[in-house]
Design a protein around this motif. Structure first.
Motif, PDB file in Angstrom:
ATOM      1  N   PHE A 186       0.989  -1.186   0.025  1.00 30.39           N
ATOM      2  CA  PHE A 186      -0.169  -0.163  -0.222  1.00 30.39           C
ATOM      3  C   PHE A 186       0.862   1.178   0.032  1.00 30.39           C
ATOM      4  O   PHE A 186       1.801   1.276   0.708  1.00 30.39           O
ATOM      5  CB  PHE A 186      -0.821   0.094   1.188  1.00 30.39           C
ATOM      6  CG  PHE A 186      -1.748  -1.058   1.573  1.00 30.39           C
ATOM      7  CD1 PHE A 186      -1.228  -2.331   1.796  1.00 30.39           C
ATOM      8  CD2 PHE A 186      -3.096  -0.847   1.402  1.00 30.39           C
ATOM      9  CE1 PHE A 186      -2.091  -3.303   2.469  1.00 30.39           C
ATOM     10  CE2 PHE A 186      -3.985  -2.015   1.919  1.00 30.39           C
ATOM     11  CZ  PHE A 186      -3.492  -3.328   2.106  1.00 30.39           C
ATOM     12  N   THR A 187       0.530   2.289  -0.922  1.00 32.48           N
ATOM     13  CA  THR A 187       1.279   3.462  -0.783  1.00 32.48           C
ATOM     14  C   THR A 187       0.373   4.719  -0.604  1.00 32.48           C
ATOM     15  O   THR A 187      -0.746   4.615  -1.078  1.00 32.48           O
ATOM     16  CB  THR A 187       1.734   3.776  -2.266  1.00 32.48           C
ATOM     17  OG1 THR A 187       2.759   2.493  -2.487  1.00 32.48           O
ATOM     18  CG2 THR A 187       2.926   5.019  -2.132  1.00 32.48           C
ATOM     19  N   PHE A 188       0.680   5.380   0.287  1.00 36.34           N
ATOM     20  CA  PHE A 188      -0.100   6.623   0.812  1.00 36.34           C
ATOM     21  C   PHE A 188       1.015   8.052   0.824  1.00 36.34           C
ATOM     22  O   PHE A 188       1.928   7.729   1.290  1.00 36.34           O
ATOM     23  CB  PHE A 188      -0.750   6.649   2.151  1.00 36.34           C
ATOM     24  CG  PHE A 188      -1.484   5.309   2.399  1.00 36.34           C
ATOM     25  CD1 PHE A 188      -2.917   5.531   2.034  1.00 36.34           C
ATOM     26  CD2 PHE A 188      -1.013   4.049   3.030  1.00 36.34           C
ATOM     27  CE1 PHE A 188      -3.813   4.306   2.351  1.00 36.34           C
ATOM     28  CE2 PHE A 188      -1.912   3.026   3.131  1.00 36.34           C
ATOM     29  CZ  PHE A 188      -3.444   3.300   2.621  1.00 36.34           C
ATOM     30  N   SER A 189       0.642   8.978  -0.034  1.00 37.16           N
ATOM     31  CA  SER A 189       1.391  10.416  -0.131  1.00 37.16           C
ATOM     32  C   SER A 189       0.315  11.319   0.437  1.00 37.16           C
ATOM     33  O   SER A 189      -0.950  11.399  -0.067  1.00 37.16           O
ATOM     34  CB  SER A 189       2.002  10.620  -1.353  1.00 37.16           C
ATOM     35  OG  SER A 189       2.795   9.546  -1.669  1.00 37.16           O
ATOM     36  N   GLY A 190       0.622  12.218   1.179  1.00 41.46           N
ATOM     37  CA  GLY A 190      -0.149  13.287   1.683  1.00 41.46           C
ATOM     38  C   GLY A 190       0.675  14.300   2.339  1.00 41.46           C
ATOM     39  O   GLY A 190       1.680  14.255   2.681  1.00 41.46           O
TER      40      GLY A 190
END
Lengths: 247, 247
Positions: A186-190
């Protein structure tokens, strides 16, 4: 003289990033090493943010001050080799005296590694969590897209946090299956993540993939801001702070 | 009823494969688990061969006898989940009563992982050894080819071993550089390997790559059968028993 450093760590044997009395933390160990390198004069370390107990970092960013300038590569080598072996120092550069790892505007990328093969890999035990039950990956890929954008993430954070404003923007939320390793990444950028937000989002996506929740549950949690509707907090060993990008 | 099993293990916390009093070994832990599963009646485990303290296995093969037949996947699941978490059981199948993991003719493949990036990866510490100095990989690729074929490997084994005949055949000896991980992966396939042979071959190849030995040193060691001419024994954490292929 202020220095910025990019570091990685194996979070397994740390009680998280933040300095605490009587427990082994990343900040505590780095401060011990830097203070020793500074002839016993206390050096404080600031990180871009905390990571929880057991969570890893591939590219955490810190800053610290030393009373005099030093060649950057020499300082990197000294800090890397004198730190415990579960901390590595990838780069060091001089920054302006008012540069701040936490307050300088930045975006962060996290990865979460979930192993689904049988049997569980003996080599990945520390670096992926494990879910040996059926998962509909396409369904999870549809669901994760509802997390992108600007939302109030109250329903995905642990209750009792001190942060008032729970609106954050996720630029990218995606997941892919690495067939060789039998791991879902899973990849999350924020622009920032709340306490336990990523692990709660992953725990919810697992419930969706395992057909315990419908895809629409994501929108419902965002709308109703109700932690009770979300899945359990996913285990820390799967989570990596991958990168901090300053704007 | 005899069963053959393919297992993997993280060798870090074992004093090698072979059962020993008062230390934690792979054979010892498997025998404890199987004996418990067999209602306390002692079950003995035979491996295809030993691995040393700290050495890992991706595909070690063992056999053991149980007084009655069991469904293979049920048995695999039970042995996998009841064994310590640094041992995994990949497959189990029934074999004839005279089948023997060690004496049945077989070939083995080992890999050796040598990390050369800077800084040393905090995630690979247990699964690769580290050499942060210059290495001429092409030179090592030429040198390793001299190990292929049938040779007396006396010069590459530890002295004092009990095996008389030190002639073995290596079918494949090669190395490649994995750029992403900054790891050199050595592969050795053969009909058998002597005590510490692979780690001594790797230690010698590192000396050649680092320009301390000429390429011709390999032929010299094979010809003179002199351990003193070889490099130091490479560290165990880089070594993996990858596969045992029965003929």
């Amino acid at each position: 003289m202020r220095f910025k450093a990019v570091i990685s760590y194996d979070g397994t044997d740390f009680t998280g990033f933040q300095r605490q009395n009587d427990t082994r933390t990343v900040q505590g160990e780095l401060e011990k090493t830097l203070t020793r390198m500074n002839g016993g004069q206390m050096v404080q370390v600031q990180g871009s943010g905390r990571t929880d107990s057991g969570v890893h970092a591939l590219g955490q960013v810190i800053h610290f001050d030393l009373p005099q300038g030093r060649p950057e590569e020499k300082l990197r080598f000294a800090l890397d080799t004198q730190s415990p072996e579960d901390i590595a120092v990838h780069s060091i550069e001089k920054v302006p005296d008012d540069w701040h790892a936490r307050y300088q505007p930045h975006e962060k990328t996290y990865e979460y590694h979930l192993e689904i093969g049988k049997p569980r890999s003996v080599f990945n035990r520390r670096f992926a969590s494990y879910f040996p039950y059926p998962l509909d990956i396409e369904k999870m890929q549809k669901a994760i897209k509802y997390l992108e954008g600007t939302h109030d993430f109250t329903g995905f954070t642990a209750t009792g946090g001190s942060v008032e404003d729970k609106v954050r923007t996720i630029y990218e939320a995606s997941l892919r299956y690495d067939k060789d390793q039998e791991i879902i990444i899973f990849t999350f950028s924020g622009n920032g993540f709340l306490y336990k937000q990523i692990r709660n989002m992953v725990g919810t996506l697992i419930k969706i993939g395992n057909d315990r929740f419908p895809i629409e549950r994501i929108e419902e949690i965002l709308e109703k801001k109700d932690r009770q509707l979300a899945g359990p907090t996913a285990h820390p060993e799967g989570l990596f702070l991958k990168e901090v990008r300053y704007l």
